[in-house]
Design a protein around this motif. Structure first.
Motif, short mmCIF file in Angstrom:
data_model
loop_
_atom_site.label_atom_id
_atom_site.label_comp_id
_atom_site.label_asym_id
_atom_site.label_seq_id
_atom_site.Cartn_x
_atom_site.Cartn_y
_atom_site.Cartn_z
N TYR A 1 8.90 1.20 7.19
CA TYR A 1 8.02 0.06 7.63
C TYR A 1 8.05 -0.06 9.20
O TYR A 1 7.54 -0.85 9.76
N TYR A 2 8.70 1.05 9.88
CA TYR A 2 8.63 0.88 11.39
C TYR A 2 7.31 1.09 11.92
O TYR A 2 6.67 1.96 11.51
N GLY A 3 7.07 0.07 12.71
CA GLY A 3 5.70 -0.08 13.45
C GLY A 3 4.73 -0.35 12.52
O GLY A 3 3.46 -0.45 12.87
N ARG A 4 4.79 -0.77 11.18
CA ARG A 4 3.71 -0.96 10.15
C ARG A 4 3.47 -2.30 9.67
O ARG A 4 2.51 -2.64 8.91
N ILE A 5 4.25 -3.33 10.20
CA ILE A 5 4.33 -4.51 9.77
C ILE A 5 3.82 -5.61 10.74
O ILE A 5 4.22 -5.45 11.91
N ASP A 6 2.55 -6.36 10.65
CA ASP A 6 1.99 -7.28 11.46
C ASP A 6 2.81 -8.48 11.39
O ASP A 6 2.53 -9.29 10.63
N THR A 7 3.80 -8.56 12.26
CA THR A 7 4.72 -9.63 12.00
C THR A 7 4.24 -11.09 12.72
O THR A 7 4.88 -12.01 12.40
N ALA A 8 3.22 -11.09 13.35
CA ALA A 8 2.35 -12.11 13.69
C ALA A 8 1.62 -12.88 12.79
O ALA A 8 1.03 -13.91 12.71
N HIS A 9 1.47 -12.20 11.54
CA HIS A 9 0.74 -12.75 10.37
C HIS A 9 1.31 -12.51 9.08
O HIS A 9 1.35 -11.59 8.44
N VAL A 10 1.80 -13.92 8.64
CA VAL A 10 2.56 -13.85 7.54
C VAL A 10 2.22 -15.06 6.72
O VAL A 10 1.99 -16.14 7.22
N GLY A 11 1.87 -14.85 5.59
CA GLY A 11 1.17 -15.92 4.61
C GLY A 11 2.37 -16.12 3.38
O GLY A 11 3.03 -15.18 3.08
N SER B 1 11.13 -2.99 12.95
CA SER B 1 11.90 -2.76 14.31
C SER B 1 13.02 -1.57 13.93
O SER B 1 13.45 -1.19 15.10
N ARG B 2 13.25 -1.08 12.91
CA ARG B 2 14.23 -0.15 12.72
C ARG B 2 13.48 1.04 12.59
O ARG B 2 12.93 1.63 11.48
N PRO B 3 14.00 2.10 13.46
CA PRO B 3 13.59 3.49 13.70
C PRO B 3 14.17 4.23 12.25
O PRO B 3 15.09 3.81 11.64
N GLY B 4 13.23 5.00 11.64
CA GLY B 4 13.57 5.68 10.49
C GLY B 4 13.22 5.00 9.19
O GLY B 4 13.22 5.18 7.98
N SER B 5 12.91 3.58 9.28
CA SER B 5 12.30 2.88 8.20
C SER B 5 10.86 3.10 7.80
O SER B 5 10.16 3.51 8.80
N PRO C 1 0.80 -1.31 -0.18
CA PRO C 1 -0.08 -0.04 -0.02
C PRO C 1 0.96 1.27 0.05
O PRO C 1 1.81 1.34 0.86
N ALA C 2 0.61 2.12 -0.66
CA ALA C 2 1.30 3.40 -1.07
C ALA C 2 1.30 4.27 0.58
O ALA C 2 2.08 4.76 0.97
N ASP C 3 0.27 4.07 1.13
CA ASP C 3 -0.02 4.67 2.45
C ASP C 3 0.22 3.73 3.43
O ASP C 3 -0.85 2.72 3.66
N LEU C 4 1.17 3.45 4.33
CA LEU C 4 1.06 2.42 5.43
C LEU C 4 0.64 2.65 6.77
O LEU C 4 0.69 1.94 7.62
N GLY C 5 -0.22 3.99 6.89
CA GLY C 5 -0.78 4.65 7.94
C GLY C 5 -1.84 3.70 8.39
O GLY C 5 -2.33 2.70 7.65
N GLY C 6 -2.18 3.87 9.48
CA GLY C 6 -3.63 3.15 9.76
C GLY C 6 -3.53 1.85 10.38
O GLY C 6 -4.57 1.25 10.20
N GLY C 7 -2.33 1.47 10.99
CA GLY C 7 -2.37 0.03 11.54
C GLY C 7 -1.11 -0.90 10.85
O GLY C 7 -0.49 -0.16 9.92
N ARG C 8 -1.07 -1.95 11.22
CA ARG C 8 -0.08 -2.71 10.94
C ARG C 8 -0.74 -3.85 9.73
O ARG C 8 -1.83 -4.04 9.82
N HIS C 9 0.14 -3.98 8.79
CA HIS C 9 -0.12 -4.57 7.69
C HIS C 9 0.31 -5.99 7.69
O HIS C 9 1.60 -6.35 7.83
N PRO C 10 -0.40 -7.22 7.44
CA PRO C 10 0.15 -8.43 7.22
C PRO C 10 1.03 -8.42 6.06
O PRO C 10 0.93 -7.71 5.23
#
Length: 266
Positions: free
Chosen positions: A119-129, A113-117, A49-58
């Protein structure tokens, strides 16, 4: 008199229940996110997604068929990203071990987990397909044995990967007219080997081995629905596969649908 007859017939037609649209229709359409395609690292292309805001993405990791690259499947991968998934596609044309696919997921986990990325805080690491086509389908099974992977969708899969090693739900896909990975010989037996996890087999009517290329053809909606349920717990997506109202089971677009005992309990 003829006009009265026509009005009466029209009234009858209006009250007769009309056939439902294909159950995967809503999942077949683009999602609400605009999509960006870019390099994730030296070995992976990301569709997100171009906008990674609004929660974590699987996350979905992708494996190509033998000799192919992500561009061959780009419309399908962009479609998945439009539904809110971050898709990491291994650039390799030989993804059967699943290791290149898993490396993409691990890169995203690290970036989360990398500050400045971005993807920082935007990945749902518990849900990977994990999913892929042909050799990449075998790679998806191989990747699915890793604890990082939540669920697996092998598309007309090659022979690599151990089905008994899977620890999460699996959706096997076959093509009715696939003469390279014959469903009855090479896919359905692997579905039966997955008795220890919820497993569904879907065989797309009229599909050949090359139907998944491009935008995924008739496979696209079902793949999206499966990941929407298992990675996002979308209640509407559940009904496509599970419960007595399983809509995939009644859809004539699918020549065969099988669900094992554990899938019937979902």
């Amino acid at each position: 008199m003829r006009r009265l007859w026509f009005l009466a017939l029209l009234t009858v037609l209006l009250v007769i229940p009309q056939p439902a649209q294909a159950e995967t229709a809503s999942w077949d359409q683009p999602g609400p996110f605009s999509v960006v395609t870019e390099a994730l690292d030296a070995g992976h292309t990301v569709f997100r997604p171009a906008d990674l805001g609004g929660g974590r993405h699987p996350v979905i990791v992708w494996g190509n068929g033998t000799g192919a690259i992500p561009a061959v499947y780009a419309p399908l991968l962009r479609h998945l990203a439009s539904h809110g998934f971050v898709v990491a596609a291994a650039n390799t044309p030989n993804s059967g071990t699943g290791q290149d696919m898993l490396a993409g997921a691990r890169t995203l986990v690290a970036e989360n987990s990398r500050p400045g990325s971005k993807y920082y805080g935007r990945i749902d690491t518990a849900h990977v397909g994990a999913t892929g086509h042909s050799q990449g389908g075998g790679g998806a099974i191989a990747a699915g044995a890793d604890p990082l992977v939540t669920t697996t969708v092998p598309i007309e899969p090659g022979p690599l990967g151990s089905v008994p090693a899977l620890h999460g739900p699996v959706f096997f896909l076959g093509g009715q007219f696939d003469t390279i990975v014959l469903p009855g010989l090479l896919v359905i037996p692997r579905y039966y080997a997955a008795s220890h996890v919820p497993a569904v087999y879907g065989e797309l009517a009229g599909a050949t081995h090359f139907t998944p290329a491009g935008d995924g053809g008739g496979f696209r909606g079902a793949i999206t629905a499966w990941f929407s349920y298992w990675l996002k717990r979308d209640a509407q997506a559940r009904g496509v596969f599970f419960g007595p109202g399983c809509t995939l089971c009644a859809d004539p677009a699918w020549s065969k649908v099988l669900r094992n005992t554990k899938a019937l309990e979902v």
